[in-house]
Motif scaffolding. Structure first.
Motif, PDB file in Angstrom:
ATOM      1  N   GLU A  19       0.833  -1.206   0.000  1.00  0.00           N
ATOM      2  CA  GLU A  19       0.000   0.000   0.000  1.00  0.00           C
ATOM      3  C   GLU A  19       0.865   1.254   0.000  1.00  0.00           C
ATOM      4  O   GLU A  19       2.041   1.207   0.367  1.00  0.00           O
ATOM      5  CB  GLU A  19      -0.931  -0.022   1.235  1.00  0.00           C
ATOM      6  N   VAL A  20       0.282   2.340  -0.436  1.00  0.00           N
ATOM      7  CA  VAL A  20       0.979   3.634  -0.431  1.00  0.00           C
ATOM      8  C   VAL A  20      -0.036   4.753  -0.217  1.00  0.00           C
ATOM      9  O   VAL A  20      -1.164   4.681  -0.716  1.00  0.00           O
ATOM     10  CB  VAL A  20       1.752   3.855  -1.762  1.00  0.00           C
ATOM     11  N   SER A  21       0.351   5.743   0.571  1.00  0.00           N
ATOM     12  CA  SER A  21      -0.436   6.975   0.729  1.00  0.00           C
ATOM     13  C   SER A  21      -1.852   6.756   1.247  1.00  0.00           C
ATOM     14  O   SER A  21      -2.759   7.524   0.916  1.00  0.00           O
ATOM     15  CB  SER A  21      -0.502   7.746  -0.602  1.00  0.00           C
ATOM     16  N   GLU A  22      -2.059   5.710   2.042  1.00  0.00           N
ATOM     17  CA  GLU A  22      -3.369   5.507   2.661  1.00  0.00           C
ATOM     18  C   GLU A  22      -3.204   5.561   4.181  1.00  0.00           C
ATOM     19  O   GLU A  22      -2.266   4.978   4.724  1.00  0.00           O
ATOM     20  CB  GLU A  22      -3.953   4.136   2.276  1.00  0.00           C
ATOM     21  N   ALA A  23      -4.111   6.261   4.852  1.00  0.00           N
ATOM     22  CA  ALA A  23      -4.074   6.338   6.313  1.00  0.00           C
ATOM     23  C   ALA A  23      -4.277   4.943   6.916  1.00  0.00           C
ATOM     24  O   ALA A  23      -4.890   4.075   6.293  1.00  0.00           O
ATOM     25  CB  ALA A  23      -5.163   7.282   6.812  1.00  0.00           C
ATOM     26  N   MET A  24      -3.757   4.750   8.129  1.00  0.00           N
ATOM     27  CA  MET A  24      -3.832   3.417   8.750  1.00  0.00           C
ATOM     28  C   MET A  24      -5.275   2.941   8.947  1.00  0.00           C
ATOM     29  O   MET A  24      -5.571   1.765   8.800  1.00  0.00           O
ATOM     30  CB  MET A  24      -3.082   3.423  10.086  1.00  0.00           C
ATOM     31  N   TYR A  25      -6.197   3.872   9.233  1.00  0.00           N
ATOM     32  CA  TYR A  25      -7.594   3.435   9.396  1.00  0.00           C
ATOM     33  C   TYR A  25      -8.157   2.896   8.085  1.00  0.00           C
ATOM     34  O   TYR A  25      -9.025   2.020   8.075  1.00  0.00           O
ATOM     35  CB  TYR A  25      -8.477   4.549   9.978  1.00  0.00           C
ATOM     36  N   ARG A  84       4.488   6.029   2.940  1.00  0.00           N
ATOM     37  CA  ARG A  84       3.881   7.365   2.955  1.00  0.00           C
ATOM     38  C   ARG A  84       2.463   7.334   3.555  1.00  0.00           C
ATOM     39  O   ARG A  84       1.522   7.888   2.983  1.00  0.00           O
ATOM     40  CB  ARG A  84       3.859   7.965   1.535  1.00  0.00           C
ATOM     41  N   ILE A  85       2.334   6.680   4.699  1.00  0.00           N
ATOM     42  CA  ILE A  85       1.050   6.610   5.396  1.00  0.00           C
ATOM     43  C   ILE A  85       0.769   7.963   6.054  1.00  0.00           C
ATOM     44  O   ILE A  85       1.535   8.398   6.897  1.00  0.00           O
ATOM     45  CB  ILE A  85       1.099   5.503   6.474  1.00  0.00           C
ATOM     46  N   PRO A  86      -0.306   8.649   5.643  1.00  0.00           N
ATOM     47  CA  PRO A  86      -0.594   9.947   6.270  1.00  0.00           C
ATOM     48  C   PRO A  86      -0.918   9.754   7.756  1.00  0.00           C
ATOM     49  O   PRO A  86      -1.443   8.702   8.141  1.00  0.00           O
ATOM     50  CB  PRO A  86      -1.837  10.443   5.515  1.00  0.00           C
ATOM     51  N   PRO A  87      -0.601  10.746   8.578  1.00  0.00           N
ATOM     52  CA  PRO A  87      -0.856  10.588  10.014  1.00  0.00           C
ATOM     53  C   PRO A  87      -2.343  10.417  10.309  1.00  0.00           C
ATOM     54  O   PRO A  87      -3.191  10.989   9.631  1.00  0.00           O
ATOM     55  CB  PRO A  87      -0.318  11.890  10.622  1.00  0.00           C
ATOM     56  N   ASN A  88      -2.634   9.613  11.288  1.00  0.00           N
ATOM     57  CA  ASN A  88      -3.993   9.346  11.747  1.00  0.00           C
ATOM     58  C   ASN A  88      -4.278  10.246  12.946  1.00  0.00           C
ATOM     59  O   ASN A  88      -3.397  10.433  13.774  1.00  0.00           O
ATOM     60  CB  ASN A  88      -4.059   7.885  12.234  1.00  0.00           C
ATOM     61  N   GLU A  89      -5.474  10.817  13.028  1.00  0.00           N
ATOM     62  CA  GLU A  89      -5.791  11.646  14.180  1.00  0.00           C
ATOM     63  C   GLU A  89      -7.154  11.243  14.734  1.00  0.00           C
ATOM     64  O   GLU A  89      -8.162  11.455  14.051  1.00  0.00           O
ATOM     65  CB  GLU A  89      -5.820  13.113  13.753  1.00  0.00           C
ATOM     66  N   PRO A  90      -7.243  10.603  15.881  1.00  0.00           N
ATOM     67  CA  PRO A  90      -6.132  10.264  16.775  1.00  0.00           C
ATOM     68  C   PRO A  90      -5.255   9.161  16.189  1.00  0.00           C
ATOM     69  O   PRO A  90      -5.678   8.462  15.269  1.00  0.00           O
ATOM     70  CB  PRO A  90      -6.850   9.757  18.030  1.00  0.00           C
ATOM     71  N   ASP A  91      -4.056   9.018  16.740  1.00  0.00           N
ATOM     72  CA  ASP A  91      -3.107   8.009  16.276  1.00  0.00           C
ATOM     73  C   ASP A  91      -3.758   6.623  16.295  1.00  0.00           C
ATOM     74  O   ASP A  91      -4.493   6.288  17.220  1.00  0.00           O
ATOM     75  CB  ASP A  91      -1.879   8.016  17.187  1.00  0.00           C
ATOM     76  N   PHE A  92      -3.509   5.832  15.244  1.00  0.00           N
ATOM     77  CA  PHE A  92      -4.159   4.528  15.150  1.00  0.00           C
ATOM     78  C   PHE A  92      -3.626   3.557  16.193  1.00  0.00           C
ATOM     79  O   PHE A  92      -4.334   2.643  16.627  1.00  0.00           O
ATOM     80  CB  PHE A  92      -3.994   3.950  13.739  1.00  0.00           C
ATOM     81  N   GLY A  93      -2.353   3.704  16.553  1.00  0.00           N
ATOM     82  CA  GLY A  93      -1.804   2.887  17.640  1.00  0.00           C
ATOM     83  C   GLY A  93      -1.312   1.516  17.234  1.00  0.00           C
ATOM     84  O   GLY A  93      -0.954   0.699  18.093  1.00  0.00           O
ATOM     85  N   MET A  94      -1.309   1.218  15.939  1.00  0.00           N
ATOM     86  CA  MET A  94      -0.782  -0.061  15.470  1.00  0.00           C
ATOM     87  C   MET A  94       0.019   0.185  14.192  1.00  0.00           C
ATOM     88  O   MET A  94      -0.308   1.084  13.422  1.00  0.00           O
ATOM     89  CB  MET A  94      -1.912  -1.050  15.142  1.00  0.00           C
ATOM     90  N   THR A  95       1.034  -0.630  13.963  1.00  0.00           N
ATOM     91  CA  THR A  95       1.764  -0.571  12.704  1.00  0.00           C
ATOM     92  C   THR A  95       0.995  -1.370  11.655  1.00  0.00           C
ATOM     93  O   THR A  95       0.083  -2.134  11.981  1.00  0.00           O
ATOM     94  CB  THR A  95       3.162  -1.204  12.847  1.00  0.00           C
ATOM     95  N   GLU A  96       1.393  -1.213  10.396  1.00  0.00           N
ATOM     96  CA  GLU A  96       0.709  -1.960   9.338  1.00  0.00           C
ATOM     97  C   GLU A  96       0.878  -3.461   9.517  1.00  0.00           C
ATOM     98  O   GLU A  96      -0.013  -4.246   9.199  1.00  0.00           O
ATOM     99  CB  GLU A  96       1.185  -1.517   7.949  1.00  0.00           C
ATOM    100  N   GLU A  97       2.020  -3.886  10.069  1.00  0.00           N
ATOM    101  CA  GLU A  97       2.211  -5.323  10.287  1.00  0.00           C
ATOM    102  C   GLU A  97       1.288  -5.827  11.396  1.00  0.00           C
ATOM    103  O   GLU A  97       0.700  -6.911  11.284  1.00  0.00           O
ATOM    104  CB  GLU A  97       3.679  -5.630  10.625  1.00  0.00           C
TER     105      GLU A  97
END
Lengths: 220, 220
Positions: free
Chosen positions: B120-126, B154-167
């Motif tokens: 993935e690229v350029s997608e927020a964690m949520y 290039r994951i844009p920041p999540n607000e609030p922080d998602f709290g998990m990595t992509e893995e």
């Protein structure tokens, strides 16, 4: 803020845990809360609707939106409803992205014969286009009575320009998929968001009004 | 720039129009071009792969990426392949969002028994989370041999922080869905993007090399 984005994580567990008492209540929400509404409707809950949520109070003039949801929850007040409701047999409403991400999951409800209303916010046109490809290509969705498009607000600019409006995009996918295009719907991520109950409209009331139980869920 | 975003509009027509000559060629691409690759693979094309595209030449050091794709197209050079390929029976690779939006459409290929690599690229964690919910909830996808996660950049920041990595997110959805988690894959929207052929790896070569026909498709 995307406060509702954990819905897909909790929806199955929530619905599994709901009792007969919960079944007699009414539920209203939109955006990410659509995941939960879909699951509740699929599980046979009678009073589920797309409409304003508590967080709408934070919008300029948002008190009218919250009052509308409460009037549906408490009295099933007919003036809260999107104008199409009542003139057709069955209705449902979703955020475009949320419905797209429900398809093929245990949350996907049977929408055969429903007038399906769709709205979107803060998604680029190429994403709206791709999500509508996904939605209108789904065999189950092709059984809806038709699609009405709600408001698509705060669309970030496309580079290069997409060259079509959201209505042109929606009409295109309706034409390609054979789903009837039924025009615009009075729903959206705004204070004018009208209430769209899921399913058949019981004459004048819903189960939760008879039981005097309502709940506003989720957040914007 | 999202130059490939029209793929979902043209893929069906393109594939319908392809002749037996086209069937003997090889196809490589990624990102939105995955829609087309999926359809070609589903249509029984033998030489279809996830890998670098012409536009990668615009990246710093991108000549290596394009040379890698050409070496696969022209010689099926084994050093171009993602390291998992060859040690397993069947493989496939997709951008997470693109695969999500293919599910349930006429482009969805049968991935039973495949090691499925996702990037993935350029997608927020949520969004990554929601797309992986969608993908791993799909009954057909649950038949894959397992999931390997490529790079999510290039994951844009999540607000609030998602709290998990992509893995952590990918492992979570693998665990919930019962799909085996197979670790990381050497693919992504970057110059190190390795080639992942779709399907079974023919011993040492592919149909297009035997026919001396290759094509780099799409753009980044």
């Amino acid at each position: 803020m995307r406060g509702g984005y954990g819905s897909c994580r909790v929806a199955e567990a929530v619905i599994r845990g709901l009792t007969d008492v919960a079944r007699r209540k009414a539920y209203v929400g939109y955006s990410d809360a659509g995941t939960l509404l879909a699951g509740l409707y699929r599980a046979g809950f009678e009073a589920v609707a797309h409409g304003p949520m508590p967080a709408d109070i934070l919008r300029e003039g948002g008190d009218a939106a919250v009052a509308r949801a409460l009037a549906w929850l408490v009295e099933a007040a007919p003036e809260t409803l999107e104008r199409t409701v009542g003139s057709v047999e069955k209705t449902a409403a979703f955020n475009i992205t949320i419905l797209s991400q429900l398809l093929g999951t245990p949350m996907q409800p049977d929408l055969e014969g429903h007038v399906l209303m769709l709205e979107e916010v803060s998604e680029a046109m190429y994403r709206i286009d791709r999500s509508l490809f996904h939605i209108t290509s789904n065999e189950q969705i092709r059984k809806v009575a038709g699609i009405k498009l709600g408001r698509c607000d705060r669309i970030p600019p496309n580079e290069p320009d997409f060259g079509m409006t959201e209505e042109e995009v929606a009409r295109y996918w309706c034409r390609r998929s054979g789903i009837p295009w039924l025009g615009r719907a009075d729903i959206g991520h705004d204070i004018d968001n009208k209430v769209v109950p899921f399913g058949r409209i019981a004459s004048g009331s819903h189960a939760a009004v008879r039981n005097n139980k309502g709940a506003l869920i989720g957040r914007a």
